[in-house]
Design a protein around this motif. Structure first.
Motif, short mmCIF file in Angstrom:
data_model
loop_
_atom_site.label_atom_id
_atom_site.label_comp_id
_atom_site.label_asym_id
_atom_site.label_seq_id
_atom_site.Cartn_x
_atom_site.Cartn_y
_atom_site.Cartn_z
N HIS A 173 -6.83 2.36 -3.07
CA HIS A 173 -5.60 1.71 -2.61
C HIS A 173 -5.33 0.39 -3.31
N HIS A 180 -1.45 5.71 0.95
CA HIS A 180 -2.39 6.18 1.99
C HIS A 180 -2.42 7.71 2.08
N LEU A 198 -9.62 1.20 5.48
CA LEU A 198 -9.13 0.16 4.57
C LEU A 198 -9.19 -1.21 5.25
#
Lengths: 214, 154
Positions: A173, A180, A198
């Protein structure tokens, strides 16, 4: 830090957008995959050229070791070619290839847990001129290059302290720029899991790198 | 500055540094070449395993084992030389006395006697110019009788 010319191929590579491929490219990928499935090696070579940088970068950021990343990336493409007959096109070739790379890397890291030594690549010449990175470095420090290299070292050490899954989410990411949803497809989990991983990984990193984030 | 756990701007900037870690110059060019050469080699091996016939397989097997190829060649040579020597020796063997098989009558016998398998009185020398000895194709002297195999319609 090595001074690379701005027109150096590596310099170009880092500035390339590494997100998920465009839909047109995904269709083009499928054509190349069908040709490769029919035995056309040139078509597969084009797929290697198209994705080698992203696959290598993902594995490299996961292992923090250039040699291991090189071997694992090669194995990824060879395995992908061997398994090409099983590719039905249910997901994009990009996602399918990433899954192979990610599984190979995580298996490798589990087998060599605690025994991996960092072998970092040099920072590109352009890093010195990135305003966001420059902002992180104290302007009063006369030896900026040393600080950048030190920062790179500390950042990689902190990343290596995360679990494989948390590290992977951060890399896909925050470094690779994947959305996502794409990460969820690659990791075969739901988007909520990706978001929570995350968040947790960033929290951990922030704590580990607190000295550099003041 | 990181103000709280949800503010990851500084961390995001720091992670941007990772994008500038680059492999050595020319790495990706070599990478493609290495991957493709490995794939080509693997494909060539797979194709040779699938397609080769037994003679090609034997040839390749022997190619990898020169000592075995040498031994096989020597064995074949020995067989050929042995066969040549054997045939030469057989040609020079002096002919032995004619083979006496059985006796035949001095006068031409009644054909029915031959069918009944009576033994001839004088010895017959089996040579290429003499006629075939009697009873050669009827060693048991069997009588041949006509058999009616018709089926009656009652």
């Amino acid at each position: 830090m090595p001074n690379r010319a701005p027109n150096h191929p590596a310099a170009n590579a880092v500035n390339k957008d590494v997100g998920a491929p465009e839909p047109e490219q995904a269709i083009d990928d499928l054509v190349l995959v069908r040709r490769a499935q029919a035995g056309e090696l040139e078509a597969f070579e084009e797929l290697v050229r198209r994705y080698q940088e992203r696959i290598y970068a993902t594995i490299y950021h996961m292992t923090a070791n250039h040699e291991d990343a090189c071997d694992l990336a090669q194995e990824t493409f060879i395995k992908a070619y061997d398994a090409l007959r099983t590719f039905k096109g249910e997901s994009s070739f990009f996602t399918w290839l990433y899954r192979i790379a990610v599984n190979k890397t995580i298996n490798f890291l589990k087998q060599h847990r605690g025994r991996i030594q960092m072998s970092l690549n040099d920072l590109d010449f352009n890093a010195e001129h990135d305003p966001e990175i420059v902002a992180l470095i104290s302007e009063k420090t006369p030896r900026r290059e040393v600080n950048l290299v030190e920062l790179q070292q500390r950042l990689n050490e902190a990343l290596q302290k995360l679990s494989e899954n948390h590290r992977l989410v951060v890399i896909l990411h925050d470094v690779q720029g994947l959305p996502h949803e794409e990460i969820a497809r690659i990791m075969d989990c739901n988007v909520g899991t990706v978001r929570s991983r995350l968040f947790y990984a960033r929290q951990q990193l922030q704590a580990l790198l607190s000295d550099y984030l003041k | 500055m990181a103000t709280g756990p949800d503010n990851f701007d500084q961390l995001r900037r720091l992670l941007a540094l990772k994008k500038y870690e680059c492999p050595p110059p020319g790495f990706f060019h070599r990478f493609t070449r290495e991957v493709m050469s490995k794939l080509t080699a693997a494909r060539a091996v797979a194709e040779s395993v699938e397609d080769r016939t037994w003679i090609v397989r034997l040839w390749r097997y022997l190619e990898l084992r020169p000592w075995l190829a040498g031994a096989a060649g020597a064995a074949v040579c020995a067989l050929v030389v042995g066969w040549i020597v054997y045939t030469r020796f057989a040609e020079w063997t002096p002919p032995s006395s004619p083979l006496i098989t059985h006796r035949v009558p001095a006068q031409p016998a009644d054909p029915m006697e031959l069918v009944h398998g009576e033994r001839p009185a004088t010895p017959v020398i089996a040579t290429s110019t003499n006629p075939l000895p009697p009873g050669l194709f009827d060693p048991f002297g069997l009588k041949i009788e006509r058999v009616n195999l018709s089926v009656s319609n009652r």
